[in-house]
Design a protein around this motif. Structure first.
Motif, PDB file in Angstrom:
ATOM      1  N   SER A 129      -4.278   4.499   2.289  1.00 31.69           N
ATOM      2  CA  SER A 129      -3.788   3.575   3.315  1.00 31.69           C
ATOM      3  C   SER A 129      -2.295   3.764   3.481  1.00 31.69           C
ATOM      4  O   SER A 129      -1.610   4.269   2.584  1.00 31.69           O
ATOM      5  CB  SER A 129      -4.080   2.120   2.930  1.00 31.69           C
ATOM      6  N   LEU A 130      -1.774   3.340   4.611  1.00 29.39           N
ATOM      7  CA  LEU A 130      -0.342   3.450   4.826  1.00 29.39           C
ATOM      8  C   LEU A 130       0.406   2.587   3.822  1.00 29.39           C
ATOM      9  O   LEU A 130       1.437   2.994   3.277  1.00 29.39           O
ATOM     10  CB  LEU A 130      -0.003   3.032   6.267  1.00 29.39           C
ATOM     11  N   LEU A 166      -2.257  12.565   4.857  1.00 28.93           N
ATOM     12  CA  LEU A 166      -2.245  11.852   6.131  1.00 28.93           C
ATOM     13  C   LEU A 166      -3.585  11.903   6.861  1.00 28.93           C
ATOM     14  O   LEU A 166      -3.821  11.105   7.768  1.00 28.93           O
ATOM     15  CB  LEU A 166      -1.140  12.420   7.024  1.00 28.93           C
ATOM     16  N   LEU A 169      -5.435   8.592   7.144  1.00 25.92           N
ATOM     17  CA  LEU A 169      -4.998   7.557   8.077  1.00 25.92           C
ATOM     18  C   LEU A 169      -5.709   7.652   9.419  1.00 25.92           C
ATOM     19  O   LEU A 169      -5.748   6.666  10.171  1.00 25.92           O
ATOM     20  CB  LEU A 169      -3.485   7.648   8.301  1.00 25.92           C
ATOM     21  N   LEU A 172      -8.413   5.167   9.300  1.00 29.31           N
ATOM     22  CA  LEU A 172      -8.064   3.857   8.765  1.00 29.31           C
ATOM     23  C   LEU A 172      -8.226   2.801   9.853  1.00 29.31           C
ATOM     24  O   LEU A 172      -7.800   3.017  10.993  1.00 29.31           O
ATOM     25  CB  LEU A 172      -6.617   3.874   8.273  1.00 29.31           C
ATOM     26  N   LEU A 177      -3.705  -0.195   9.263  1.00 25.34           N
ATOM     27  CA  LEU A 177      -2.519   0.609   9.555  1.00 25.34           C
ATOM     28  C   LEU A 177      -1.363  -0.299   9.951  1.00 25.34           C
ATOM     29  O   LEU A 177      -0.233  -0.148   9.457  1.00 25.34           O
ATOM     30  CB  LEU A 177      -2.819   1.601  10.681  1.00 25.34           C
ATOM     31  N   PRO A 209      -1.742   7.033  14.181  1.00 25.28           N
ATOM     32  CA  PRO A 209      -1.692   7.783  12.918  1.00 25.28           C
ATOM     33  C   PRO A 209      -1.701   9.297  13.099  1.00 25.28           C
ATOM     34  O   PRO A 209      -1.356  10.028  12.163  1.00 25.28           O
ATOM     35  CB  PRO A 209      -2.945   7.309  12.177  1.00 25.28           C
TER      36      PRO A 209
END
Length: 358
Positions: A129-130, A166, A169, A172, A177, A209
């Protein structure tokens, strides 16, 4: 594999945070000599965990899958104990390692499991996750929740490396996000105004993302955190600035029984901290207002229930930053200039909350 960025985290146990795409096969090289590796993951992340495990097995490692509950519900002593039972059954020694695949909750738990097993084994967070990439996985803070509050039990145990792939993401959920961006915004206000400028130029790009803006924001935020924690692992000094907005945020999470996303709570906490800064005569009105404007442009909440104030205040009094009965808040004297506000009056705390209540 795409171009990768390596961001060093200094200190006695230095390591790199690696940012890029297609990093699944990069876990093994961080763990030389580890014959056994435990991969902790919740069911929603099994596909990503499968890829990590396949790469490890291809290198001849014995891999143990440890399923953990999803999100904050998994950060308990019972879950940690179940993980230690699995490590014991698999014969894990001090040369073996733990890999935590998931968001911030999974990396908090995985790091704590590694910190306590045999008084410390190597571990690698693979944040998906971010929020995990810019916050939980970087810095060596590990922990679990208790009835008394969030992350009150834990240990400082740096990883041997962090892999921010990445690719994760792209799938996600948008709300996750967005929530992660609250920690990025925090880094902008405490240390790196370029983050704020980037978001203000194009808030929509900050929510894509697949685009370059998100990667740039992630790398900016990681560099801020790496710079801070590299010189203060155990939060004895400058590292406290990373708690900007978190005193109220953790109280909201506790009151909500951890059903709120951490980033959503942080967003409200940031506006509250800005109001404390303004009302105590430290911060100018435009910079305080900028908090709400940027967070709102990203779709993050900036207000909370007015009737919850007594419960929130009680929760804040057991915050990790409190000293005895004195509450302590990270505040801003100016953009990217932080300080501590110690022992504010109840009147000031209540007035600041009125600015974020609904």
């Amino acid at each position: 594999m795409s171009e990768i960025t390596r961001i060093p985290v200094g200190g006695e146990q230095a390591y790199d945070v690696v940012v890029g795409r297609g990093l699944t096969d990069q876990v093994g090289p961080l763990l030389p000599g580890a014959e056994r590796v435990a991969v902790l993951a919740s069911a929603p992340l099994f596909a990503r965990a499968d890829a990590v495990e396949a790469a490890l097995r291809a290198e001849g490692r014995a891999v143990t899958r440890v399923e953990i509950p999803d999100a904050e519900s998994g950060k308990t002593i019972d879950t940690a104990a179940a993980c230690w039972d699995r490590l014991g059954a698999a014969g894990f020694t001090r040369s073996d390692a733990v890999v935590a695949v998931g968001g911030g909750a999974a990396t908090d738990l995985g790091g704590y499991v590694a910190a306590a097993w045999l008084r410390g084994v190597r571990w690698v967070p693979v944040p998906t996750s971010l929020l995990g990439m810019v916050d939980a996985a970087v810095g060596g803070k590990t922990g679990i929740n208790t009835a008394a509050g969030k992350n009150l039990v834990g240990a400082f145990h740096p990883p041997v490396g962090v892999l921010c792939d990445l690719d994760t993401l792209d799938t996600l959920p948008p709300a996750d996000l967005t929530a992660g961006l609250a920690e990025v915004v925090k880094c902008g206000f405490i240390a790196e105004p370029a983050i704020l400028d980037l978001i203000e130029r194009d808030p929509r790009a900050a929510l894509d993302p697949t685009g370059p803006a998100v990667r740039a924001l992630i790398e900016h935020a990681i560099r801020v955190k790496a710079d801070v924690v590299g010189g203060d692992l155990k939060e004895s000094g400058r590292r406290e600035i990373l708690n900007y907005g978190h005193t109220l945020a953790h109280a909201i999470e506790k009151v909500e029984h951890y059903t709120w996303r951490h980033g959503d709570a942080v967003a409200v906490g940031l506006v509250y901290a800005a109001e404390l800064s303004r009302l105590s005569g430290r911060l100018d009105e435009p910079t305080a207002a900028r908090h709400r404007a940027i967070l709102t442009s990203l779709g993050l909440p900036t207000r909370y229930l007015a009737e919850a104030w007594p419960e929130l205040l009680a929760a804040m009094r057991v915050d990790k930053k409190a000293r005895g009965s004195r509450l302590r808040f990270v505040v801003l004297d100016a953009l990217a200039t932080t300080d501590l506000l110690e022992g504010p009056s109840d009147a000031l705390l209540t007035e600041a909350f009125a600015a974020v209540s609904r």
